[in-house]
Design a protein around this motif. Structure first.
Motif, PDB file in Angstrom:
ATOM      1  N   LYS A 221       6.279  14.955 -10.185  1.00  0.00           N
ATOM      2  CA  LYS A 221       6.361  13.625 -10.796  1.00  0.00           C
ATOM      3  C   LYS A 221       5.003  13.357 -11.452  1.00  0.00           C
ATOM      4  CE  LYS A 221       9.020  11.479  -7.039  1.00  0.00           C
ATOM      5  NZ  LYS A 221       8.857  10.536  -5.927  1.00  0.00           N
TER       6      LYS A 221
ATOM      7  N   PHE B 152      10.298  -6.039   3.921  1.00  0.00           N
ATOM      8  CA  PHE B 152      10.275  -7.506   4.070  1.00  0.00           C
ATOM      9  C   PHE B 152      11.684  -8.083   4.016  1.00  0.00           C
ATOM     10  CE2 PHE B 152       6.185  -6.345   2.235  1.00  0.00           C
ATOM     11  CZ  PHE B 152       5.284  -7.104   2.971  1.00  0.00           C
ATOM     12  N   GLY B 153      12.642  -7.256   3.583  1.00  0.00           N
ATOM     13  CA  GLY B 153      13.992  -7.767   3.370  1.00  0.00           C
ATOM     14  C   GLY B 153      14.140  -8.276   1.940  1.00  0.00           C
ATOM     15  N   GLY B 154      13.742  -7.439   0.982  1.00  0.00           N
ATOM     16  CA  GLY B 154      13.909  -7.787  -0.428  1.00  0.00           C
ATOM     17  C   GLY B 154      12.857  -8.759  -0.938  1.00  0.00           C
TER      18      GLY B 154
ATOM     19  N   ASN C 185      10.289  -6.043  -6.588  1.00  0.00           N
ATOM     20  CA  ASN C 185      10.304  -7.125  -5.598  1.00  0.00           C
ATOM     21  C   ASN C 185       9.012  -7.936  -5.634  1.00  0.00           C
ATOM     22  OD1 ASN C 185      12.748  -6.179  -4.766  1.00  0.00           O
ATOM     23  ND2 ASN C 185      12.068  -5.374  -2.782  1.00  0.00           N
TER      24      ASN C 185
ATOM     25  N   SER D   7       0.278  -3.759   3.649  1.00  0.00           N
ATOM     26  CA  SER D   7       1.653  -3.547   4.075  1.00  0.00           C
ATOM     27  C   SER D   7       2.085  -2.117   3.746  1.00  0.00           C
ATOM     28  CB  SER D   7       2.568  -4.538   3.343  1.00  0.00           C
ATOM     29  OG  SER D   7       3.906  -4.227   3.648  1.00  0.00           O
TER      30      SER D   7
ATOM     31  N   THR E 170       1.193   0.056  -4.880  1.00  0.00           N
ATOM     32  CA  THR E 170       2.121   1.093  -4.410  1.00  0.00           C
ATOM     33  C   THR E 170       2.151   2.267  -5.393  1.00  0.00           C
ATOM     34  OG1 THR E 170       3.967  -0.053  -5.467  1.00  0.00           O
ATOM     35  CG2 THR E 170       3.592  -0.503  -3.126  1.00  0.00           C
ATOM     36  N   HIS E 171       2.830   3.324  -4.981  1.00  0.00           N
ATOM     37  CA  HIS E 171       2.924   4.539  -5.791  1.00  0.00           C
ATOM     38  C   HIS E 171       3.671   4.250  -7.090  1.00  0.00           C
ATOM     39  CE1 HIS E 171       4.271   8.635  -6.807  1.00  0.00           C
ATOM     40  NE2 HIS E 171       3.173   9.012  -6.154  1.00  0.00           N
TER      41      HIS E 171
ATOM     42  N   ALA F 269       7.380   4.041  -6.799  1.00  0.00           N
ATOM     43  CA  ALA F 269       7.985   3.108  -5.836  1.00  0.00           C
ATOM     44  C   ALA F 269       8.487   1.891  -6.626  1.00  0.00           C
ATOM     45  CB  ALA F 269       6.981   2.719  -4.765  1.00  0.00           C
ATOM     46  N   GLU F 270       9.593   2.088  -7.307  1.00  0.00           N
ATOM     47  CA  GLU F 270      10.078   1.148  -8.311  1.00  0.00           C
ATOM     48  C   GLU F 270      10.610  -0.158  -7.722  1.00  0.00           C
ATOM     49  OE1 GLU F 270      12.923   3.332 -10.566  1.00  0.00           O
ATOM     50  OE2 GLU F 270      12.971   1.864 -12.190  1.00  0.00           O
ATOM     51  N   LYS F 271      11.269  -0.016  -6.550  1.00  0.00           N
ATOM     52  CA  LYS F 271      11.955  -1.172  -5.968  1.00  0.00           C
ATOM     53  C   LYS F 271      10.947  -2.209  -5.475  1.00  0.00           C
ATOM     54  CE  LYS F 271      15.924  -2.794  -4.225  1.00  0.00           C
ATOM     55  NZ  LYS F 271      15.469  -4.164  -4.363  1.00  0.00           N
ATOM     56  N   ILE F 272       9.939  -1.733  -4.741  1.00  0.00           N
ATOM     57  CA  ILE F 272       8.966  -2.681  -4.170  1.00  0.00           C
ATOM     58  C   ILE F 272       8.157  -3.330  -5.286  1.00  0.00           C
ATOM     59  CG2 ILE F 272       7.205  -0.912  -3.675  1.00  0.00           C
ATOM     60  CD1 ILE F 272       7.938  -3.921  -1.420  1.00  0.00           C
TER      61      ILE F 272
ATOM     62  N   GLY G 171       6.786  -1.875   7.523  1.00  0.00           N
ATOM     63  CA  GLY G 171       8.233  -2.087   7.386  1.00  0.00           C
ATOM     64  C   GLY G 171       8.562  -3.011   6.230  1.00  0.00           C
TER      65      GLY G 171
ATOM     66  N   GLY H  76       0.788  -1.232   0.000  1.00  0.00           N
ATOM     67  CA  GLY H  76       0.000   0.000   0.000  1.00  0.00           C
ATOM     68  C   GLY H  76       0.816   1.276   0.000  1.00  0.00           C
ATOM     69  N   GLY H  77       0.231   2.308   0.638  1.00  0.00           N
ATOM     70  CA  GLY H  77       0.866   3.624   0.667  1.00  0.00           C
ATOM     71  C   GLY H  77       0.209   4.586  -0.305  1.00  0.00           C
TER      72      GLY H  77
ATOM     73  N   ARG I 243       7.236   4.949   6.052  1.00  0.00           N
ATOM     74  CA  ARG I 243       7.901   6.243   5.825  1.00  0.00           C
ATOM     75  C   ARG I 243       7.154   7.399   6.499  1.00  0.00           C
ATOM     76  NH1 ARG I 243      10.745   3.056   3.558  1.00  0.00           N
ATOM     77  NH2 ARG I 243      11.332   2.932   1.356  1.00  0.00           N
TER      78      ARG I 243
HETATM   79  P1  NAP Z   1      10.714   1.778  -3.015  1.00  0.00           P
HETATM   80  O1  NAP Z   1      11.908   2.624  -3.251  1.00  0.00           O
HETATM   81  O2  NAP Z   1      10.097   1.092  -4.168  1.00  0.00           O
HETATM   82  O3  NAP Z   1      11.028   0.661  -1.930  1.00  0.00           O
HETATM   83  C1  NAP Z   1      12.180   0.665  -1.101  1.00  0.00           C
HETATM   84  C2  NAP Z   1      12.015  -0.409  -0.041  1.00  0.00           C
HETATM   85  O4  NAP Z   1      11.015  -0.009   0.901  1.00  0.00           O
HETATM   86  C3  NAP Z   1      11.519  -1.737  -0.609  1.00  0.00           C
HETATM   87  O5  NAP Z   1      12.575  -2.481  -1.141  1.00  0.00           O
HETATM   88  C4  NAP Z   1      10.877  -2.351   0.609  1.00  0.00           C
HETATM   89  O6  NAP Z   1      11.851  -2.825   1.522  1.00  0.00           O
HETATM   90  C5  NAP Z   1      10.247  -1.152   1.304  1.00  0.00           C
HETATM   91  N1  NAP Z   1       8.839  -0.935   0.920  1.00  0.00           N
HETATM   92  C6  NAP Z   1       8.343  -0.081  -0.004  1.00  0.00           C
HETATM   93  N2  NAP Z   1       7.005  -0.114  -0.032  1.00  0.00           N
HETATM   94  C7  NAP Z   1       6.640  -1.019   0.902  1.00  0.00           C
HETATM   95  C8  NAP Z   1       5.391  -1.476   1.372  1.00  0.00           C
HETATM   96  N3  NAP Z   1       4.214  -1.014   0.874  1.00  0.00           N
HETATM   97  N4  NAP Z   1       5.381  -2.412   2.371  1.00  0.00           N
HETATM   98  C9  NAP Z   1       6.569  -2.866   2.887  1.00  0.00           C
HETATM   99  N5  NAP Z   1       7.762  -2.445   2.491  1.00  0.00           N
HETATM  100  C10 NAP Z   1       7.806  -1.537   1.515  1.00  0.00           C
HETATM  101  O7  NAP Z   1       9.566   2.623  -2.264  1.00  0.00           O
HETATM  102  P2  NAP Z   1       9.464   4.206  -1.953  1.00  0.00           P
HETATM  103  O8  NAP Z   1       9.434   4.932  -3.252  1.00  0.00           O
HETATM  104  O9  NAP Z   1      10.450   4.550  -0.893  1.00  0.00           O
HETATM  105  O10 NAP Z   1       7.985   4.243  -1.352  1.00  0.00           O
HETATM  106  C11 NAP Z   1       7.718   3.689  -0.078  1.00  0.00           C
HETATM  107  C12 NAP Z   1       6.218   3.629   0.121  1.00  0.00           C
HETATM  108  O11 NAP Z   1       5.670   4.923   0.029  1.00  0.00           O
HETATM  109  C13 NAP Z   1       5.501   2.761  -0.918  1.00  0.00           C
HETATM  110  O12 NAP Z   1       4.691   1.864  -0.223  1.00  0.00           O
HETATM  111  C14 NAP Z   1       4.724   3.733  -1.757  1.00  0.00           C
HETATM  112  O13 NAP Z   1       3.455   3.228  -2.142  1.00  0.00           O
HETATM  113  C15 NAP Z   1       4.598   4.954  -0.867  1.00  0.00           C
HETATM  114  N6  NAP Z   1       4.686   6.225  -1.618  1.00  0.00           N
HETATM  115  C16 NAP Z   1       5.761   6.462  -2.415  1.00  0.00           C
HETATM  116  C17 NAP Z   1       5.821   7.645  -3.126  1.00  0.00           C
HETATM  117  C18 NAP Z   1       6.967   7.923  -4.073  1.00  0.00           C
HETATM  118  O14 NAP Z   1       6.962   9.003  -4.715  1.00  0.00           O
HETATM  119  N7  NAP Z   1       7.943   7.040  -4.228  1.00  0.00           N
HETATM  120  C19 NAP Z   1       4.814   8.591  -3.001  1.00  0.00           C
HETATM  121  C20 NAP Z   1       3.716   8.325  -2.156  1.00  0.00           C
HETATM  122  C21 NAP Z   1       3.678   7.135  -1.469  1.00  0.00           C
HETATM  123  P3  NAP Z   1      12.295  -4.370   1.532  1.00  0.00           P
HETATM  124  O15 NAP Z   1      13.108  -4.571   0.288  1.00  0.00           O
HETATM  125  O16 NAP Z   1      13.061  -4.509   2.812  1.00  0.00           O
HETATM  126  O17 NAP Z   1      11.034  -5.201   1.518  1.00  0.00           O
END
Ligand code: NAP
Length: 248
Positions: A197, A52-54, A84, A32, A74-75, A78-81, A50, A9-10, A36
């Motif tokens: 973005k 999951f550890g990849g 994954n 999940s 996810t957003h 949020a490319e990494k998740i 939090g 989610g998020g 942040r």
């Molecule tokens: P990301 O770079 O794709 O992910 C980095 C790491 O954060 C992932 O490898 C994972 O860790 C953990 N992670 C990300 N989303 C998760 C989730 N929903 N549940 C559990 N672990 C998660 O993600 P990000 O861009 O930092 O975004 C983090 C969260 O914020 C996302 O859930 C996304 O929907 C939300 N969000 C992002 C943005 C944005 O602009 N990027 C904007 C608004 C909301 P592990 O490898 O340890 O599992």
């Protein structure tokens, strides 16, 4: 047995999907969150917080918690998740649905300049203005930190930390925002260029309408591509359909 669905989610859509699934009799839904945001809007159903550890950690979690289907809501940035989720689904055999709201489209009167990254946005920015409204998220500020001659108005949900540009004014706020408020904000802060973005969705689209009305240029960072072979659904109804839970 009742199906267990894990939503990554998020986003607004993830919350809407959790509510829709929880309303279906016998469905167990867990959302999940990355953790942040300090006070995230609590989704309906179970919540875990939090990383999951990849991909391998996520695959383990799917097996251990007997997850029947995974939804990556996810957003778009949020490319990494997202990568994954695709890997973990393949490794565990759990089906995955990717829910991605459509990107924004420029209309008549828009002065958009599409760029592939925050770095490219920072490179282009000084050509268009000297007072920028930056809505690319607090974690992307480092890309602009070297622009010492520009003034930045930064809006984020949580306070940003360094590195960031020296002339930065921070506005803490969470959407949705209205066109009237966005127009006032751009005027009051004498903004002459907007950086965003391509997040898509209604909650934060008003700034684009406000920029168009004021004739301001907008630097738009393109979305990263989805993993190879992934076809996303654009909304909650599409996700429910793919899950085979289309009608309540
Ligand atoms: P990301 O770079 O794709 O992910 C980095 C790491 O954060 C992932 O490898 C994972 O860790 C953990 N992670 C990300 N989303 C998760 C989730 N929903 N549940 C559990 N672990 C998660 O993600 P990000 O861009 O930092 O975004 C983090 C969260 O914020 C996302 O859930 C996304 O929907 C939300 N969000 C992002 C943005 C944005 O602009 N990027 C904007 C608004 C909301 P592990 O490898 O340890 O599992």
């Amino acid at each position: 047995m009742s199906p267990h669905i894990l939503i990554l989610g998020g986003t607004t859509e993830a919350r809407e999907l959790a509510a829709a699934l929880a309303a279906r009799p016998g469905v167990r839904v867990t959302t999940s969150l990355a953790g942040r945001v300090t006070r995230p809007g609590a989704p309906v159903g179970d919540v875990r917080v939090g990383g999951f550890g990849g991909a391998a950690g996520l695959a383990d979690w799917l097996r251990e918690q007997h997850v029947d289907a995974l939804v990556d809501a996810t957003h778009p940035f949020a490319e990494k998740i997202t990568a994954n989720a695709a890997q973990a689904a393949a490794a565990s055999g759990v089906p995955v649905v990717v829910l991605r709201r459509p990107g924004w489209r420029p209309g008549p009167g828009d002065r958009w300049h599409m760029v592939p990254s925050l770095t490219a946005a920072a490179e282009l920015l000084p050509r268009f203005g000297s007072r920028a409204f930056l809505t690319t998220g607090r974690l992307g500020l480092a890309a602009f930190a070297h622009l010492t001659d520009l003034h930045f108005v930064v809006r984020s949900v949580e306070p940003p930390g360094p590195p960031m540009p020296p002339h930065t004014e921070v506005l803490l706020a969470r959407g949705p925002f209205t066109v009237a408020d966005e127009t006032s904000l751009l005027r009051e802060h004498l903004v002459d260029v907007l950086v965003t973005k391509d997040s898509g969705g209604a909650a934060t689209a008003a700034k684009l309408t406000a920029a168009r009305r004021l004739g301001l240029p907008v630097v738009v960072v393109r979305r990263p591509p989805l993993p190879q072979g992934v076809r996303a659904v654009p909304d909650v109804a599409g996700a429910l359909e793919r899950l085979g839970l289309g009608s309540p």
